[in-house]
Write a protein that holds these residues in place. Structure first.
Motif, PDB file in Angstrom:
ATOM      1  N   THR A 141      -3.726   3.986 -11.430  1.00 26.73           N
ATOM      2  CA  THR A 141      -3.571   4.965  -9.878  1.00 26.73           C
ATOM      3  C   THR A 141      -2.686   3.532  -8.791  1.00 26.73           C
ATOM      4  N   LEU A 142      -1.642   3.623  -8.134  1.00 26.07           N
ATOM      5  CA  LEU A 142      -0.371   2.805  -6.938  1.00 26.07           C
ATOM      6  C   LEU A 142      -1.471   3.635  -6.039  1.00 26.07           C
ATOM      7  N   LYS A 143      -1.121   2.580  -5.085  1.00 25.70           N
ATOM      8  CA  LYS A 143      -0.986   3.082  -3.386  1.00 25.70           C
ATOM      9  C   LYS A 143      -0.134   3.309  -2.726  1.00 25.70           C
ATOM     10  N   VAL A 144       0.051   4.351  -2.752  1.00 26.55           N
ATOM     11  CA  VAL A 144       1.600   4.452  -1.724  1.00 26.55           C
ATOM     12  C   VAL A 144       1.494   5.079  -0.125  1.00 26.55           C
ATOM     13  N   SER A 145       1.790   4.713   0.408  1.00 27.23           N
ATOM     14  CA  SER A 145       2.359   4.577   2.076  1.00 27.23           C
ATOM     15  C   SER A 145       2.644   6.078   2.319  1.00 27.23           C
ATOM     16  N   ASP A 146       2.307   6.139   3.607  1.00 24.74           N
ATOM     17  CA  ASP A 146       2.278   7.499   4.118  1.00 24.74           C
ATOM     18  C   ASP A 146       3.837   6.902   5.082  1.00 24.74           C
ATOM     19  N   LYS A 147       4.250   6.194   5.274  1.00 30.26           N
ATOM     20  CA  LYS A 147       5.308   5.818   5.795  1.00 30.26           C
ATOM     21  C   LYS A 147       6.382   6.094   5.095  1.00 30.26           C
ATOM     22  N   LEU A 148       7.106   6.925   3.935  1.00 27.47           N
ATOM     23  CA  LEU A 148       7.508   6.742   3.432  1.00 27.47           C
ATOM     24  C   LEU A 148       8.240   8.329   3.199  1.00 27.47           C
ATOM     25  N   ASP A 149       9.045   8.960   3.023  1.00 21.25           N
ATOM     26  CA  ASP A 149       8.757  10.116   2.453  1.00 21.25           C
ATOM     27  C   ASP A 149       8.849  10.215   0.625  1.00 21.25           C
ATOM     28  N   LEU A 150       7.700  11.331   0.645  1.00 25.72           N
ATOM     29  CA  LEU A 150       6.538  11.174  -1.025  1.00 25.72           C
ATOM     30  C   LEU A 150       7.957  11.646  -1.253  1.00 25.72           C
ATOM     31  N   ALA A 151       8.888  12.747  -1.467  1.00 24.18           N
ATOM     32  CA  ALA A 151       9.603  13.024  -2.902  1.00 24.18           C
ATOM     33  C   ALA A 151      10.641  11.746  -3.097  1.00 24.18           C
ATOM     34  N   LEU A 292      11.045  -4.013 -19.563  1.00 22.14           N
ATOM     35  CA  LEU A 292      10.190  -2.772 -19.783  1.00 22.14           C
ATOM     36  C   LEU A 292       9.109  -2.344 -18.196  1.00 22.14           C
ATOM     37  N   ILE A 293      10.165  -1.306 -17.429  1.00 19.95           N
ATOM     38  CA  ILE A 293       9.631  -1.504 -16.211  1.00 19.95           C
ATOM     39  C   ILE A 293       8.592  -2.376 -15.607  1.00 19.95           C
ATOM     40  N   GLY A 294       7.054  -2.643 -15.763  1.00 22.78           N
ATOM     41  CA  GLY A 294       6.183  -3.339 -14.607  1.00 22.78           C
ATOM     42  C   GLY A 294       4.641  -3.535 -14.526  1.00 22.78           C
ATOM     43  N   GLY A 295       3.625  -4.337 -14.613  1.00 21.24           N
ATOM     44  CA  GLY A 295       3.129  -4.384 -14.367  1.00 21.24           C
ATOM     45  C   GLY A 295       2.178  -3.540 -13.235  1.00 21.24           C
ATOM     46  N   ILE A 296       0.911  -3.249 -12.988  1.00 20.18           N
ATOM     47  CA  ILE A 296       0.069  -2.859 -11.997  1.00 20.18           C
ATOM     48  C   ILE A 296       0.440  -3.831 -11.370  1.00 20.18           C
ATOM     49  N   LYS A 297      -0.143  -5.139 -11.351  1.00 19.31           N
ATOM     50  CA  LYS A 297      -0.003  -4.782  -9.925  1.00 19.31           C
ATOM     51  C   LYS A 297       1.644  -5.785  -9.056  1.00 19.31           C
ATOM     52  N   GLU A 298       2.693  -6.210  -9.754  1.00 16.18           N
ATOM     53  CA  GLU A 298       4.442  -5.717  -9.301  1.00 16.18           C
ATOM     54  C   GLU A 298       4.376  -4.321  -8.816  1.00 16.18           C
ATOM     55  N   THR A 299       4.324  -3.520  -9.703  1.00 17.61           N
ATOM     56  CA  THR A 299       4.555  -1.463  -9.497  1.00 17.61           C
ATOM     57  C   THR A 299       3.814  -1.794  -7.712  1.00 17.61           C
ATOM     58  N   GLN A 300       2.449  -2.279  -7.446  1.00 17.99           N
ATOM     59  CA  GLN A 300       2.183  -2.203  -6.476  1.00 17.99           C
ATOM     60  C   GLN A 300       2.967  -3.011  -4.645  1.00 17.99           C
ATOM     61  N   GLU A 301       3.357  -4.147  -5.742  1.00 15.44           N
ATOM     62  CA  GLU A 301       4.232  -5.122  -4.733  1.00 15.44           C
ATOM     63  C   GLU A 301       5.736  -4.364  -4.285  1.00 15.44           C
ATOM     64  N   MET A 302       5.888  -3.758  -5.393  1.00 17.13           N
ATOM     65  CA  MET A 302       7.368  -3.417  -5.169  1.00 17.13           C
ATOM     66  C   MET A 302       6.964  -2.242  -3.918  1.00 17.13           C
ATOM     67  N   LEU A 303       5.993  -0.967  -4.678  1.00 15.94           N
ATOM     68  CA  LEU A 303       5.723   0.118  -3.192  1.00 15.94           C
ATOM     69  C   LEU A 303       5.422  -0.112  -2.179  1.00 15.94           C
ATOM     70  N   ASP A 304       5.520  -1.591  -2.039  1.00 17.63           N
ATOM     71  CA  ASP A 304       4.956  -2.442  -0.573  1.00 17.63           C
ATOM     72  C   ASP A 304       5.622  -2.870  -0.055  1.00 17.63           C
ATOM     73  N   TYR A 305       6.194  -3.191  -0.992  1.00 14.52           N
ATOM     74  CA  TYR A 305       8.370  -4.176  -0.343  1.00 14.52           C
ATOM     75  C   TYR A 305       8.779  -2.712   0.308  1.00 14.52           C
ATOM     76  N   CYS A 306       9.191  -1.784  -0.648  1.00 19.38           N
ATOM     77  CA  CYS A 306      10.263  -0.227  -0.426  1.00 19.38           C
ATOM     78  C   CYS A 306       8.748  -0.028   0.980  1.00 19.38           C
ATOM     79  N   ALA A 307       8.274   0.255   1.781  1.00 21.53           N
ATOM     80  CA  ALA A 307       7.730   0.679   2.610  1.00 21.53           C
ATOM     81  C   ALA A 307       7.484   0.230   4.014  1.00 21.53           C
ATOM     82  N   GLU A 308       7.830  -1.097   3.066  1.00 20.50           N
ATOM     83  CA  GLU A 308       8.057  -1.794   4.591  1.00 20.50           C
ATOM     84  C   GLU A 308       9.397  -2.498   4.464  1.00 20.50           C
ATOM     85  N   HIS A 309      10.350  -2.277   3.924  1.00 17.91           N
ATOM     86  CA  HIS A 309      11.768  -2.417   3.758  1.00 17.91           C
ATOM     87  C   HIS A 309      12.802  -0.642   4.556  1.00 17.91           C
TER      88      HIS A 309
END
Ligand code: NAP
Ligand code: ZN
Ligand code: ZN
Length: 349
Positions: A141-151, A292-309
């Motif tokens: 399960t990934l952590k999701v920032s509340d800074k971004l539009d959830l949808a 093919l997609i990405g692993g959990i660690k990399e998915t979290q990195e991507m979500l964090d990058y998107c929240a930051e940017h």
């Protein structure tokens, strides 16, 4: 057990329809997520229509899941009730093979447990995110920032990570010319992420009407692939091509657009394979790779990058009972640029 509702395909050639089923109570290391939004990936359509074979029915698709944690098991440490969370394309893997140990669960040698159209370790069918609840191990399960539009975050769980992973693997950035083939769900995320990483991005599309959108997404150039003159002009010009096309197409002609030592990254998985003449690779030492997609660690990195940017997907929110029409529109390349189901509409089925 927890009563869940969603939409399922009863069989390959039948429209999706309302479906009631049960989710397990979360075990000690699991969380229960109240799903708020789920993106609609072209892979859902390939699988619902059994275009890749081995489809399991009834099938509840959906692997771009975001929601809120409503229950946690006694040993859960990463999440608390009320947290936002995401689930992508898989919910488990063997956890011990070399791929899993490296955080590349998507390449698990035993086989990842898909979020849907798969079987869990107990042999039960997995059901995906076109539904109002899901029970998942906290490790998947990934952590999701509340800074971004959830949808707008939902599509990051597949379209986002699928394009992010090869961009990082191949270190695409400043000084690179990148072409993105196909401006759909994956393609538009490839544009946003590659532009953000500093690449010079060209969109290669079959849809002339997408030119302004491509520019608005940040692309520097746009070419219509059906226009032979525009296509010929681009020969030997790219360091990288990301191919997101969902249907059979002439991969060899795109290979000609790569420079010497250029790399074409295949992401699309059309049901019918395309022939690859070796000359298109050999004559310019070009590389053809997949990802093919990405692993959990990399998915979290991507979500964090998107929240930051401040990066999210461009979406059209739909009620769940619009899903069959949405599929038809995706098949006509008429999606700008991801359908996302508002799961509040499940309650009124
Ligand atoms: P999508 O939203 O339907 O986008 C695909 C785009 O491809 C279309 O918008 C269209 O863009 C272009 N296209 C469609 N038919 C074409 C044709 N016959 N010739 C040339 N271009 C065509 O789909 P998606 O959700 O982005 O998924 C794309 C593919 O990636 C699917 O096969 C999916 O299963 C696969 N996928 C792979 C992974 C992975 O891990 N590798 C993950 C997710 C999805 P234009 O209008 O711009 O031409
Ligand atoms: Zn997907
Ligand atoms: Zn494994």
């Amino acid at each position: 057990m927890i009563a869940a509702k969603g939409f399922a395909a009863p069989a390959p050639s039948v429209p999706l329809q309302a479906f009631s089923f049960e989710r397990r109570e979360p075990g000690p290391k699991e969380v229960l997520i109240d799903i708020k939004y789920c993106g609609v990936c072209h892979s859902d359509i390939h699988q619902v229509r059994d275009e890749w074979g081995k489809g399991r029915y009834p099938m509840v698709p959906g692997h771009e899941i975001v929601g809120q944690i409503t229950k946690v098991g006694s040993e859960v440490t990463k999440f608390a009730v009320g947290d936002l969370a995401g689930v992508g394309c898989f919910v488990d893997s063997c956890r011990t093979c070399p791929s899993c140990q490296k955080g590349l669960e998507q390449y698990c040698e035993v086989g990842m447990v898909g979020t849907y159209n798969s079987k869990d370790k107990q042999g039960n069918p997995t059901y995906g995110g076109y539904s109002n609840f899901i029970t998942v191990d906290e490790q998947y399960t990934l952590k999701v920032s509340d800074k971004l539009d959830l949808a707008g975050v939902a599509p990051l769980l597949c379209a986002g990570i699928t394009t992010w992973s090869p961009l990082r693997e191949w270190k695409v950035g400043k000084g690179h010319k990148l072409a993105v083939v196909g401006l759909g769900g994956l393609g538009h995320m490839a544009v946003k992420l590659a532009v953000s990483l500093g690449a010079e991005v060209t969109v290669l599309s079959t849809s002339p009407s997408k030119e302004q959108d491509a520019k608005d997404l940040g692309a520097h150039h746009f070419a219509v692939t059906k226009d032979e003159a525009q296509f010929a002009n681009l020969k030997n010009s790219f360091d990288f091509i990301i191919d997101t096309v969902s249907a059979q197409h002439d991969i060899a002609s795109y290979l000609q657009l790569l420079k010497v030592d250029g790399t074409m990254i295949l992401l699309g998985i059309p049901p019918v394979p395309s022939p690859i003449p070796s000359g298109a690779l050999v004559m310019k030492r070009r590389r053809l790779v997949g990802s093919l997609i990405g692993g959990i660690k990399e998915t979290q990195e991507m979500l964090d990058y998107c929240a930051e940017h401040g990066i999210v997907s461009d979406i059209e929110i739909i009620p769940i009972n619009y899903i069959n029409e949405a599929y038809e529109r995706v098949l006509k390349s008429d999606v700008r640029y991801r359908f996302v189901i508002d799961m509040a509409t499940v309650k009124v089925i």
